[in-house]
Enzyme design. Structure first.
Site, PDB file in Angstrom:
ATOM      1  N   GLY A 151       0.589  -1.509   0.249  1.00  0.00           N
ATOM      2  CA  GLY A 151       0.457   0.006  -0.247  1.00  0.00           C
ATOM      3  C   GLY A 151       0.830   1.261  -0.144  1.00  0.00           C
ATOM      4  O   GLY A 151       0.308   2.548  -0.072  1.00  0.00           O
ATOM      5  N   SER A 202       6.273   4.418   4.770  1.00  0.00           N
ATOM      6  CA  SER A 202       6.782   3.227   5.001  1.00  0.00           C
ATOM      7  C   SER A 202       5.986   3.677   6.634  1.00  0.00           C
ATOM      8  O   SER A 202       6.167   3.746   7.891  1.00  0.00           O
ATOM      9  CB  SER A 202       7.754   2.252   5.246  1.00  0.00           C
ATOM     10  OG  SER A 202       7.382   1.050   6.334  1.00  0.00           O
ATOM     11  N   LYS A 203       4.631   2.812   6.580  1.00  0.00           N
ATOM     12  CA  LYS A 203       3.655   2.897   7.426  1.00  0.00           C
ATOM     13  C   LYS A 203       4.135   3.121   9.064  1.00  0.00           C
ATOM     14  O   LYS A 203       4.626   2.973   9.708  1.00  0.00           O
ATOM     15  CB  LYS A 203       2.154   2.046   8.062  1.00  0.00           C
ATOM     16  CG  LYS A 203       1.173   2.355   8.876  1.00  0.00           C
ATOM     17  CD  LYS A 203       0.259   1.827   8.352  1.00  0.00           C
ATOM     18  CE  LYS A 203      -0.677   1.147   9.862  1.00  0.00           C
ATOM     19  NZ  LYS A 203      -2.443   1.003   9.861  1.00  0.00           N
ATOM     20  N   THR A 207       9.428  -2.346   7.696  1.00  0.00           N
ATOM     21  CA  THR A 207       8.707  -3.271   6.430  1.00  0.00           C
ATOM     22  C   THR A 207      10.843  -3.119   5.325  1.00  0.00           C
ATOM     23  O   THR A 207      11.487  -2.755   5.452  1.00  0.00           O
ATOM     24  CB  THR A 207       7.871  -3.214   5.543  1.00  0.00           C
ATOM     25  OG1 THR A 207       6.684  -2.659   5.894  1.00  0.00           O
ATOM     26  CG2 THR A 207       8.065  -3.973   4.112  1.00  0.00           C
ATOM     27  N   HIS A 381      -5.790  -9.651 -26.682  1.00  0.00           N
ATOM     28  CA  HIS A 381      -4.465 -10.015 -27.389  1.00  0.00           C
ATOM     29  C   HIS A 381      -4.399 -11.260 -26.367  1.00  0.00           C
ATOM     30  O   HIS A 381      -3.506 -11.594 -27.184  1.00  0.00           O
ATOM     31  CB  HIS A 381      -4.195  -9.106 -28.672  1.00  0.00           C
ATOM     32  CG  HIS A 381      -5.152  -8.210 -29.441  1.00  0.00           C
ATOM     33  ND1 HIS A 381      -5.246  -8.791 -30.936  1.00  0.00           N
ATOM     34  CD2 HIS A 381      -5.514  -6.867 -29.146  1.00  0.00           C
ATOM     35  CE1 HIS A 381      -5.746  -7.658 -31.331  1.00  0.00           C
ATOM     36  NE2 HIS A 381      -6.382  -7.257 -30.410  1.00  0.00           N
ATOM     37  N   LYS A 512       6.990 -13.805   5.905  1.00  0.00           N
ATOM     38  CA  LYS A 512       8.383 -13.096   6.065  1.00  0.00           C
ATOM     39  C   LYS A 512       9.213 -13.777   7.287  1.00  0.00           C
ATOM     40  O   LYS A 512       9.963 -13.635   7.438  1.00  0.00           O
ATOM     41  CB  LYS A 512       7.124 -11.960   7.230  1.00  0.00           C
ATOM     42  CG  LYS A 512       6.782 -10.837   5.968  1.00  0.00           C
ATOM     43  CD  LYS A 512       6.289  -9.306   6.663  1.00  0.00           C
ATOM     44  CE  LYS A 512       5.431  -8.571   5.823  1.00  0.00           C
ATOM     45  NZ  LYS A 512       4.776  -7.780   6.583  1.00  0.00           N
TER      46      LYS A 512
HETATM   47  O1  F6P Z   1       2.990  -6.978   4.160  1.00  0.00           O
HETATM   48  C1  F6P Z   1       2.167  -6.635   4.038  1.00  0.00           C
HETATM   49  C2  F6P Z   1       1.587  -5.420   3.982  1.00  0.00           C
HETATM   50  O2  F6P Z   1       1.460  -5.225   5.644  1.00  0.00           O
HETATM   51  C3  F6P Z   1       0.581  -4.446   3.766  1.00  0.00           C
HETATM   52  O3  F6P Z   1      -0.463  -4.605   4.223  1.00  0.00           O
HETATM   53  C4  F6P Z   1       1.097  -3.260   3.781  1.00  0.00           C
HETATM   54  O4  F6P Z   1       0.650  -2.180   2.397  1.00  0.00           O
HETATM   55  C5  F6P Z   1       2.386  -2.997   2.994  1.00  0.00           C
HETATM   56  O5  F6P Z   1       2.532  -4.376   3.887  1.00  0.00           O
HETATM   57  C6  F6P Z   1       3.406  -2.074   3.333  1.00  0.00           C
HETATM   58  O6  F6P Z   1       3.763  -1.571   5.140  1.00  0.00           O
HETATM   59  P1  F6P Z   1       4.315  -0.438   5.589  1.00  0.00           P
HETATM   60  O7  F6P Z   1       3.474   0.711   5.143  1.00  0.00           O
HETATM   61  O8  F6P Z   1       4.532  -1.064   7.071  1.00  0.00           O
HETATM   62  O9  F6P Z   1       5.995  -0.400   4.727  1.00  0.00           O
END
Ligand code: F6P
Length: 550
Positions: A151, A202-203, A207, A381, A512
């Site tokens: 996302g 990154s929320k 990640t 196609h 993961k």
């Molecule tokens: O692994 C899935 C996920 O948590 C998604 O839902 C999210 O969009 C993506 O990883 C990225 O996460 P973040 O923004 O924390 O890096």
């Protein structure tokens, strides 16, 4: 009570058995000259966004089907949960959180922190766009690299591509998501450290892919800039985890925070959309939010029976659970929307690809179908063959902007594109009978009647294959916002009927965790007792053996 025990479900099952499964679109149209009008809905031009038309008439549904589906939605609590989502209650029940992406689009009623973030986005995007934001040698920014995944990548990437006609042509954008070093390497090859700005999106700011790419970008930058005091002119972050951002070395002034209640796949509306704001400008970004809000208002205020995303979601339930459709295709007839299907894959499949209900019991029915798609006419196609003649039912959403941003060739390209868009929904519906005489081509003149008849069988298409046609006056920030919000509410509707939590995504965690341990083994940090299964041990050994070769 399980979904399939509800009287509303059983009424639908009965309706399917006696009418639904034999439903014939051609007959439905010939029996009702007003079918198109009855099943076609419009989101009117509101002054900010042009009109969007949703034609549901080529779906395998009668008025009775829709009435019964709406009854099911009511019985599963769609109205209450829609209210709860908007009211900020904890509809994300497994994580005990509210979900606030809808609130982000209500710019007029934004809370203080959303306003502050919007203001920060405005100032920052203006400075980058007008060249005031300078790099470490005083040059203006020419390249923006968004580093994020899922996302934190798919939304910004899709929207920047879709709204390229509104973009600042002086800026080059790169989107780096994959841990595969090729992704960042190719972006860096095309970037100059003096004029490149990195947005680390990154929320969680944990990640692995994003952190690894961000570190590689930082090292690359420091090799030229030498001094870490210059980092703040080239790195900004979008995250809920300010502590981790600071630890990484990005100054507090360069953090665009947001709330944990905004899910990753619903986050394009907030600062995760920062690169969009930089590219199309703040005013257009606001129009994008307002477009989303327009669909929210329709979703909130319109009775279920005339509610466009509710009907879209219920029709998908009808195909998934009664016709057994395991896939759903979305084909935008617009090259700018090339990334839209990939965006919708995460939205739908990460939200509703679930097998445990909100009340912690296993589901006993199908949930999210596989979403796939490519732009038309390219898709015609490649995989459209299967839509027309394959053994399974794959409902289609076809999307066309009526007005092109590039009316080249005296608009001939666009008229041909439109003809193909309309032809596909017609062809899927009418099919082609085998009872016709195959017209021999030049190289087939010698074929006998029997051979010609055999070919006719291969050419026949069963028809009666459903599609929804979505006609957008033009892809603008506003209409794109409405379109995305439409699919979000489709997903929400499905999730409520299926009684799954559309806002968590625990399923992605196992891979993961296993990758972490395998990395330690591949990297020689952990000898590894080789206690995986045979295949996993075997793959690990082969990888190590081949990669150790000179
Ligand atoms: O692994 C899935 C996920 O948590 C998604 O839902 C999210 O969009 C993506 O990883 C990225 O996460 P973040 O923004 O924390 O890096």
């Amino acid at each position: 009570m399980s979904l399939i025990d509800l009287p509303a479900w059983q009424a639908l099952q009965h309706h399917f058995d006696v009418a639904g499964k034999q439903f014939n679109l051609k007959t439905a149209f010939s029996n009702d000259s007003a079918r198109f009008e009855k099943f076609c809905y419009s989101l009117e031009n509101d002054g900010n966004s042009p009109e969007i038309v949703f034609d549901f008439s080529k779906n395998l549904v009668s008025q009775e089907t829709l009435d019964l589906l709406v009854e099911l939605a009511r019985a599963t609590g769609l109205e209450e949960l829609r209210h709860d989502m908007i009211a900020g209650k904890n509809v994300n029940n497994t994580e005990q959180r509210a979900v606030s992406h809808v609130a982000l689009r209500d710019v007029e009623h934004a809370d203080e922190s959303t306003r502050a973030t919007l203001n920060h986005m405005r100032l920052f995007s203006e400075q980058v766009r007008n060249g005031v934001w300078a790099g470490y040698t005083g040059k203006s920014i020419e390249t923006v690299v968004n580093i994020g995944i899922g996302g934190s990548d798919l939304g910004p990437l899709m929207v920047c591509e879709a709204l390229a006609p509104y973009g600042d042509s002086g800026l080059t954008l790169h989107f780096v998501s994959n841990i595969d070093g090729t992704h960042i390497a190719e972006a860096l090859k095309r970037s100059d450290p003096e004029t490149t700005l990195f947005i680390i999106a990154s929320k969680s700011f944990t990640t692995v892919e994003t952190m690894q790419n961000a570190n590689t970008a930082l090292q690359w930058f420091l090799r030229s800039a030498k001094e870490s005091r210059y980092v703040e002119q080239h790195f900004v972050a979008v995250s809920t985890n300010s502590a981790a951002v600071e630890k990484f070395g990005i100054s507090l002034n360069n953090i665009f925070p947001f709330s944990n209640s905004v899910g990753g796949r619903y986050s394009v509306w907030g600062p995760i959309g920062l690169i969009i704001c930089v590219y199309i400008g703040y005013d257009n970004f606001i129009k994008f939010l307002q477009g989303g809000h327009r669909m929210d208002q329709h979703f909130q205020q319109t009775p279920l029976r005339n509610n466009i995303p509710v009907l879209g979601g219920l029709i998908r339930v009808w195909y998934t659970n009664f016709f057994g459709a395991a896939a759903h295709v979305v084909s935008p007839f617009d090259q700018y929307l090339a990334e839209f299907p990939a965006y919708l894959q995460q939205l739908s499949m990460e939200s509703n690809g679930k097998r445990i209900r909100r009340d912690h019991q296993p589901v006993t029915y199908a949930t999210a179908p596989v979403i796939f798609g490519e732009p038309g006419t390219n898709a015609q196609h490649s995989y459209f063959q299967l839509l027309h003649q394959g053994t399974g039912l794959i409902p289609a959403d076809l999307i066309l902007p009526v007005k092109s941003h590039n009316p080249v060739g005296n608009n001939m390209h666009h008229k041909m594109l439109a003809a193909n868009f309309i032809a596909q929904s017609e062809a899927l519906m009418i099919g082609k009978s085998a009872d016709f005489h195959h017209k021999p081509g030049a190289d087939e003149e010698s074929l006998e009647a029997k051979a010609l008849q055999e070919l006719a069988v291969h050419e026949s298409c069963p028809g009666n294959r459903p599609s929804t046609s979505i006609l957008v006056e033009q892809i603008t920030p506003g209409t794109l916002g409405s379109l995305i919000a439409y699919y979000e509410h489709v997903t929400f509707t499905e999730g409520i009927v299926w009684n799954v939590n559309s806002f968590d995504n625990f399923g992605v965690e196992l891979g993961k965790t296993l990758a972490e341990r395998l990395f330690a083994e591949i990297n020689g940090e952990e000898a590894g007792p080789n206690d995986h299964d045979q295949s996993t041990n075997g793959l690990l050994d082969i990888f190590k053996r081949i990669s150790d070769r000179p």
